[in-house]
Design an enzyme around this catalytic site. Structure first.
Site, PDB file in Angstrom:
ATOM      1  N   SER A   1      -4.665 -20.203  12.188  1.00 15.14           N
ATOM      2  CA  SER A   1      -5.966 -20.241  11.916  1.00 15.14           C
ATOM      3  C   SER A   1      -7.156 -19.292  12.762  1.00 15.14           C
ATOM      4  CB  SER A   1      -6.035 -22.001  12.533  1.00 15.14           C
ATOM      5  OG  SER A   1      -6.158 -21.421  14.206  1.00 15.14           O
ATOM      6  N   LYS A   2      -6.623 -18.732  13.853  1.00 14.67           N
ATOM      7  CA  LYS A   2      -7.319 -18.126  14.910  1.00 14.67           C
ATOM      8  C   LYS A   2      -7.794 -17.042  13.596  1.00 14.67           C
ATOM      9  CE  LYS A   2      -9.308 -20.580  18.144  1.00 14.67           C
ATOM     10  NZ  LYS A   2     -10.568 -21.786  17.997  1.00 14.67           N
TER      11      LYS A   2
ATOM     12  N   ALA B   1       1.045 -21.295  13.656  1.00 17.84           N
ATOM     13  CA  ALA B   1      -0.126 -21.980  12.883  1.00 17.84           C
ATOM     14  C   ALA B   1      -1.338 -21.678  13.499  1.00 17.84           C
ATOM     15  CB  ALA B   1       0.074 -23.806  13.372  1.00 17.84           C
ATOM     16  N   TYR B   2      -1.741 -21.780  14.815  1.00 14.98           N
ATOM     17  CA  TYR B   2      -2.650 -21.756  15.603  1.00 14.98           C
ATOM     18  C   TYR B   2      -3.263 -20.723  15.583  1.00 14.98           C
ATOM     19  CZ  TYR B   2      -6.017 -21.629  20.045  1.00 14.98           C
ATOM     20  OH  TYR B   2      -7.255 -21.852  20.586  1.00 14.98           O
ATOM     21  N   VAL B   3      -2.301 -18.739  15.832  1.00 15.02           N
ATOM     22  CA  VAL B   3      -2.759 -17.852  15.303  1.00 15.02           C
ATOM     23  C   VAL B   3      -3.714 -17.872  14.044  1.00 15.02           C
ATOM     24  CG1 VAL B   3      -2.358 -15.899  15.222  1.00 15.02           C
ATOM     25  CG2 VAL B   3      -1.404 -17.285  17.582  1.00 15.02           C
TER      26      VAL B   3
END
Length: 255
Positions: free
Chosen positions: A166-167, A162-164
């Protein structure tokens, strides 16, 4: 939005001015201090931790620099517009915008709480877009916008899905915005740090995990916030102005 308690400081002609979101802690604080050392007046944005923001301002002004702390939620367009208004009122304009505000929740895709997903993407995607929108409208000629991604976009570690996501959205915006600003003499770049010794990175990790991650880059150490701040300072200064529309992976050779 709550303004800093620091008094107004006279702005000399030719003063360059930076807004650093998430500028009170971790990489953001290091960036704020580095830009101040380079002679810029710095608007230190923070979301909740006013004490850390004021401490960062005190460190800058104590060393002879100019700084003010301003609270704003980067995902709230009205608060971000007011943040830019404050920078213009305080110092006369905006030349550098560094969007260091971010949120990270680690989980497998199968187990991630969707409320955490929404909160993370609100800060990392919407927040970046809102800040970039104001930067695109207000940066003066010769200015720079620097956003943040992560080297995990390339390493693809488990639990970072999920973090990746977003980035990766931030990276996808970078060259497009640089091209949209054709003729403005404004650069847009993204810095993608590797493992860096900040609270955001260290939180929830065991000493064994930290040691293992520190050995992965060929330089065999974690990055320091100052390492990243110096990259940001280069991209946002005259020496780095020919670099535009790029994603720079500052990670000691991790990928």
């Amino acid at each position: 939005m709550t303004p800093s308690t620091q008094p107004n400081q006279p702005a000399p002609a030719g003063l360059r001015v930076a807004i650093v979101t998430g500028g009170s802690r971790g990489i953001g604080r290091a960036v704020s201090q580095q830009l101040a050392r380079d002679g810029l007046a710095v608007v230190v944005n923070y979301a909740r931790d006013a004490a850390s923001a004021e401490d960062t301002v005190a460190a800058i002004t104590g060393a002879g620099g100019r700084a003010v702390a301003v609270q704003a939620d980067v995902a709230d367009e009205k608060e971000v517009a007011a943040l830019f208004d404050r920078a213009e009122a305080e110092y006369g304009g905006v030349d550098v915008v560094v969007n260091a505000a971010g949120r990270m929740t680690l989980s497998t895709v199968a187990d991630l709480d969707l409320a955490a997903l929404d909160a993370m993407h609100r800060t990392n995607i919407r927040g970046t877009f809102v800040v970039a929108q104001q930067a695109a409208r207000r940066l003066r000629a010769g200015g720079s916008l620097v956003t943040f991604s992560t080297s995990v976009v390339g390493t693809q570690f488990p639990e970072y899905g999920a973090y990746v996501a977003s980035k990766a959205a931030v990276e996808g915006m970078t060259l497009i915005l640089a091209r949209e600003l054709r003729g403005r003499d404004v650069t847009v770049n993204t810095v993608a740090p590797g493992p860096t010794a900040t609270d955001l990175f260290l939180d929830g990790k065991t000493p064994e995990q930290i040691d293992r991650l520190s050995k992965i880059p060929p330089l065999e150490r974690l990055g320091r916030p100052e390492d990243i701040a110096e990259v940001v300072a280069f991209l946002s200064g005259p020496a780095g102005h020919w670099v535009n529309g790029q994603v720079l992976r500052a990670n000691g050779g991790l990928v």
